[in-house]
Design a protein around this motif. Structure first.
Motif, PDB file in Angstrom:
ATOM      1  N   SER A  61      -5.627   2.897  -7.517  1.00 24.95           N
ATOM      2  CA  SER A  61      -5.584   1.663  -8.301  1.00 24.95           C
ATOM      3  C   SER A  61      -5.408   0.455  -7.398  1.00 24.95           C
ATOM      4  O   SER A  61      -4.942   0.563  -6.264  1.00 24.95           O
ATOM      5  CB  SER A  61      -4.423   1.719  -9.308  1.00 24.95           C
ATOM      6  OG  SER A  61      -3.180   1.808  -8.616  1.00 24.95           O
ATOM      7  N   VAL A  62      -5.794  -0.709  -7.939  1.00 27.06           N
ATOM      8  CA  VAL A  62      -5.544  -2.001  -7.308  1.00 27.06           C
ATOM      9  C   VAL A  62      -4.955  -2.916  -8.379  1.00 27.06           C
ATOM     10  O   VAL A  62      -5.610  -3.205  -9.378  1.00 27.06           O
ATOM     11  CB  VAL A  62      -6.832  -2.629  -6.728  1.00 27.06           C
ATOM     12  CG1 VAL A  62      -6.533  -4.019  -6.174  1.00 27.06           C
ATOM     13  CG2 VAL A  62      -7.430  -1.742  -5.649  1.00 27.06           C
ATOM     14  N   SER A  67     -14.966   2.970   2.033  1.00 23.58           N
ATOM     15  CA  SER A  67     -14.328   2.946   3.355  1.00 23.58           C
ATOM     16  C   SER A  67     -13.140   3.899   3.414  1.00 23.58           C
ATOM     17  O   SER A  67     -12.933   4.584   4.422  1.00 23.58           O
ATOM     18  CB  SER A  67     -13.872   1.520   3.689  1.00 23.58           C
ATOM     19  OG  SER A  67     -14.972   0.642   3.763  1.00 23.58           O
ATOM     20  N   LEU A  68     -12.363   3.966   2.327  1.00 24.83           N
ATOM     21  CA  LEU A  68     -11.217   4.878   2.293  1.00 24.83           C
ATOM     22  C   LEU A  68     -11.674   6.331   2.263  1.00 24.83           C
ATOM     23  O   LEU A  68     -11.064   7.190   2.913  1.00 24.83           O
ATOM     24  CB  LEU A  68     -10.333   4.569   1.085  1.00 24.83           C
ATOM     25  CG  LEU A  68      -9.543   3.254   1.155  1.00 24.83           C
ATOM     26  CD1 LEU A  68      -8.835   2.994  -0.168  1.00 24.83           C
ATOM     27  CD2 LEU A  68      -8.522   3.306   2.293  1.00 24.83           C
ATOM     28  N   ASN A  69     -12.729   6.619   1.527  1.00 27.37           N
ATOM     29  CA  ASN A  69     -13.247   7.990   1.468  1.00 27.37           C
ATOM     30  C   ASN A  69     -13.704   8.464   2.843  1.00 27.37           C
ATOM     31  O   ASN A  69     -13.566   9.648   3.183  1.00 27.37           O
ATOM     32  CB  ASN A  69     -14.412   8.071   0.477  1.00 27.37           C
ATOM     33  CG  ASN A  69     -13.946   7.994  -0.971  1.00 27.37           C
ATOM     34  OD1 ASN A  69     -12.791   8.272  -1.260  1.00 27.37           O
ATOM     35  ND2 ASN A  69     -14.834   7.602  -1.870  1.00 27.37           N
ATOM     36  N   VAL A  95       0.857  -1.191   0.000  1.00 26.87           N
ATOM     37  CA  VAL A  95       0.000   0.000   0.000  1.00 26.87           C
ATOM     38  C   VAL A  95       0.891   1.238   0.000  1.00 26.87           C
ATOM     39  O   VAL A  95       1.588   1.506   0.973  1.00 26.87           O
ATOM     40  CB  VAL A  95      -0.923   0.013   1.236  1.00 26.87           C
ATOM     41  CG1 VAL A  95      -1.832   1.234   1.199  1.00 26.87           C
ATOM     42  CG2 VAL A  95      -1.748  -1.272   1.310  1.00 26.87           C
ATOM     43  N   GLN A  96       0.874   1.989  -1.098  1.00 26.89           N
ATOM     44  CA  GLN A  96       1.694   3.190  -1.213  1.00 26.89           C
ATOM     45  C   GLN A  96       0.779   4.416  -1.206  1.00 26.89           C
ATOM     46  O   GLN A  96      -0.176   4.492  -1.980  1.00 26.89           O
ATOM     47  CB  GLN A  96       2.545   3.147  -2.477  1.00 26.89           C
ATOM     48  CG  GLN A  96       3.487   1.946  -2.499  1.00 26.89           C
ATOM     49  CD  GLN A  96       4.653   2.132  -3.456  1.00 26.89           C
ATOM     50  OE1 GLN A  96       5.146   3.230  -3.635  1.00 26.89           O
ATOM     51  NE2 GLN A  96       5.104   1.037  -4.044  1.00 26.89           N
ATOM     52  N   ALA A  99      -2.345   3.656  -3.779  1.00 25.10           N
ATOM     53  CA  ALA A  99      -2.165   2.659  -4.833  1.00 25.10           C
ATOM     54  C   ALA A  99      -1.876   1.325  -4.148  1.00 25.10           C
ATOM     55  O   ALA A  99      -0.934   1.217  -3.364  1.00 25.10           O
ATOM     56  CB  ALA A  99      -1.029   3.050  -5.764  1.00 25.10           C
ATOM     57  N   VAL A 100      -2.683   0.311  -4.438  1.00 21.62           N
ATOM     58  CA  VAL A 100      -2.554  -1.005  -3.808  1.00 21.62           C
ATOM     59  C   VAL A 100      -2.057  -2.014  -4.837  1.00 21.62           C
ATOM     60  O   VAL A 100      -2.593  -2.091  -5.946  1.00 21.62           O
ATOM     61  CB  VAL A 100      -3.906  -1.473  -3.221  1.00 21.62           C
ATOM     62  CG1 VAL A 100      -3.759  -2.866  -2.599  1.00 21.62           C
ATOM     63  CG2 VAL A 100      -4.420  -0.483  -2.204  1.00 21.62           C
TER      64      VAL A 100
END
Length: 587
Positions: A554-555, A544-546, A512-513, A520-521
């Motif tokens: 991206s994933v 959930s991230l929001n 996870v960066q 970006a995952v």
């Protein structure tokens, strides 16, 4: 295992780290190379990957390596070259640094093991003193570890300027070899169960809590959730229709069956005396008389009520219960077949209502369980709780206790390391005593390796036991980034790596960066990319991230072979600009 590989990178290899800057202290000896000589007796000296400017007061040759000793470590460091050109000519030595001659100069014992040790320190560019080499050699002799493995452990201790003691060595060694934390705890639990000592029983209860199935993640069978949505209670008609179609695909409800018929058959099966044992196992309260009189209720109400009270574990643990439920629904399908079809659903061509229900069911049947007193909590709060229970903050807690900020009861309560230190003082069977010592070494080693710094880049790494349903594994977490003024890593610019072995996906790395709160995952795994499942879960992940003020960029899914390249990208994320003005050292 992947976890030991991660720790070996920290304790043995520096291949993925920027060169650790040398701390020049009085008495340190190291090997360096004169790369260039400039006018006015100025030269470029390369040491540990760093280039510094040196003022020469000795006869040296560009391109050659020499032994240097730090005579003054403050201000502009003053270095004494131990084997300059004049010395080499007088002693008839070659143009290469001589380990034998250095040992003589430092008054070190002449032995093959000592020579090998000095050579390895030189190759790893780790500064050393006469005292540290003698203390290290004495420690290796005492532990019967005068070998490559012992050298590596000792060099890491010296590099981090840790005390060269037996306890520190054993702690480092415990981290670099098997077993993992969870395996260590399981072995400890086995030994504790054979002891009647009151203190041992207290530790046993805490270890059982750490290893409790489903302690981190509780996954339920999706069938009760789909059946609940099938009734249409509190959901849209589209969702009810999607649930019915998915149940038909799974074989739980025959195609074309009227809902009223399903409710009536289910109520009849519940009231059938032949199914009394099944009902008592699926709904203990109903069988014990604590429930309501089902015979007087409408069939749909009975269906809604009983399904809402049903809990069936996912996977192998819930097979027998799922089979009992299917028998009450009067379907001939086997539970194993229904589960297999469920796993394949994301890869099938589904209509929008089916995809909507599938996504909602995946979210609803997976939850994070709290530790100790809380019934439910966030994943992050749970992980913090586990770290506290393991006792990774023990020394910090002791300081707070001495300052009066923490009571003695709080210092030892629900803290594994503190409880093991107390248990260590008791009269115990030899096997239990040894296991207690090994577990303490492991926890202490984790603490010593937990934090590291190279330039502005801080790194924290630790391993914790993890229970995903009934599956027991370990998760190694690695944080990298800059520290803020409050001492915490900047959550807007950092990198987090998760190393774990999963039941189905097996060895997995999640990279996870985070740059300016944009995430970006990248998932590294040898299994085929589950694109359909990822597509289903991404909306939930974004939401959930929001909520935490992060944005998903991206994933990506890559093979484990590609996992090495990203390791080297970290240095560029937090690149340090280093320049040297004037003279850095004097030789």
């Amino acid at each position: 295992m992947i976890h030991s590989q991660v720790h070996n990178q920290r304790t043995v290899s520096a291949s993925v780290q920027p060169s650790r800057p040398i701390t020049l202290a009085t008495g340190h000896v190291f090997q360096g190379q004169i790369t260039k000589i400039f006018p006015n007796n100025v030269a470029a000296l390369s040491m540990n990957g760093m280039n510094v400017t040196a003022r020469l007061e000795a006869a040296l040759t560009a391109g050659q390596r020499y032994w240097f000793e730090v005579q003054e470590g403050t201000g502009i460091p003053r270095l004494r070259v131990l084997d300059d050109n004049t010395f080499r000519q007088r002693e008839g030595l070659s143009t290469q640094p001589s380990v034998d001659r250095l040992m003589q100069q430092l008054g070190l014992p002449q032995s093959k093991g000592m020579e090998t040790f000095i050579r390895q320190l030189s190759e790893q560019q780790i500064p050393f003193t006469r005292q540290s080499v003698l203390a290290g050699a004495q420690l290796l002799n005492e532990l019967n570890q005068f070998n490559d493995k012992g050298f590596r452990t000792l060099m890491n201790m010296m590099e981090r300027q840790l005390p060269l003691t037996k306890e520190t060595f054993q702690a480092f060694e415990a981290v670099s070899k098997q077993p993992s934390v969870s395996q260590q705890l399981q072995q400890l639990s086995t030994q504790l169960s054979q002891s009647a000592h009151p203190a041992a029983q207290q530790v046993s209860e805490l270890v059982a809590n750490l290893l409790k199935p489903g302690a981190f993640q509780s996954t339920q069978s999706p069938i009760p959730q789909l059946l609940s949505m099938y009734t249409g209670q509190g959901i849209s008609s589209e969702a009810r229709q999607g649930a019915e179609q998915l149940l038909t695909r799974l074989g739980v409800i025959p195609e074309g069956t009227n809902p009223s018929q399903v409710y009536d058959q289910f109520k009849q099966a519940l009231l059938n005396p032949a199914n009394r044992e099944i009902v008592s196992q699926l709904w203990p309260n109903v069988a014990s008389g604590q429930g309501m009189d089902l015979s007087k209720l409408d069939a749909k109400v009975v269906f809604e009520t009983m399904i809402s009270r049903l809990s069936v574990p996912a996977g192998k643990e819930g097979i027998s219960q799922l089979q009992q439920l299917l028998s009450l629904l009067q379907t001939k399908e086997q539970a194993t077949e229904v589960q297999a079809r469920w796993i394949q659903l994301p890869t099938q061509s589904l209509i929008p209502s089916e995809r909507l229900v599938l996504q909602q069911t995946l979210e609803a049947t997976t939850s994070f369980q709290g530790q100790v007193s809380e019934a439910r909590t966030t994943a992050g709060a749970h992980l913090q709780s586990v770290l506290q229970m393991l006792g990774y903050q023990h020394e910090h807690d002791v300081t707070r206790f001495l300052q009066g900020d923490l009571t003695k009861e709080n210092l030892t309560s629900e803290r594994l390391k503190a409880m093991l230190l107390h248990l260590q003082q008791e009269e115990l069977p030899t096997a239990l005593k040894e296991q207690v010592n090994q577990t303490l070494h492991r926890l202490t080693g984790q603490q010593m390796l937990a934090q590291d710094q190279t330039g502005p880049l801080h790194q924290m790494i630790m391993q914790i036991p993890l229970s995903l349903g009934a599956y027991q594994t370990d998760m190694t977490m690695q944080w990298e980034g800059r520290k803020q003024a409050n001492g915490e890593l900047d959550p807007a610019f950092c990198r987090i790596l998760f190393y774990l072995t999963l039941e189905r996906l097996e060895e997995t790395i999640v990279d996870v960066q985070i740059q300016n709160r944009i995430i970006a995952v990248t998932v590294f795994n040898e299994q085929e990319k589950p694109q359909a499942l990822i597509d289903l879960l991404i909306p939930s992940l974004k939401r959930s991230l929001n909520e935490q003020n992060y944005q998903l960029l991206s994933v990506k899914w890559k093979t484990m072979k590609e996992a090495q390249a990203p390791q080297q990208q970290t240095q560029h994320m937090y690149q340090q600009s280093v320049s040297y003005q004037g003279v850095d050292v004097r030789i």
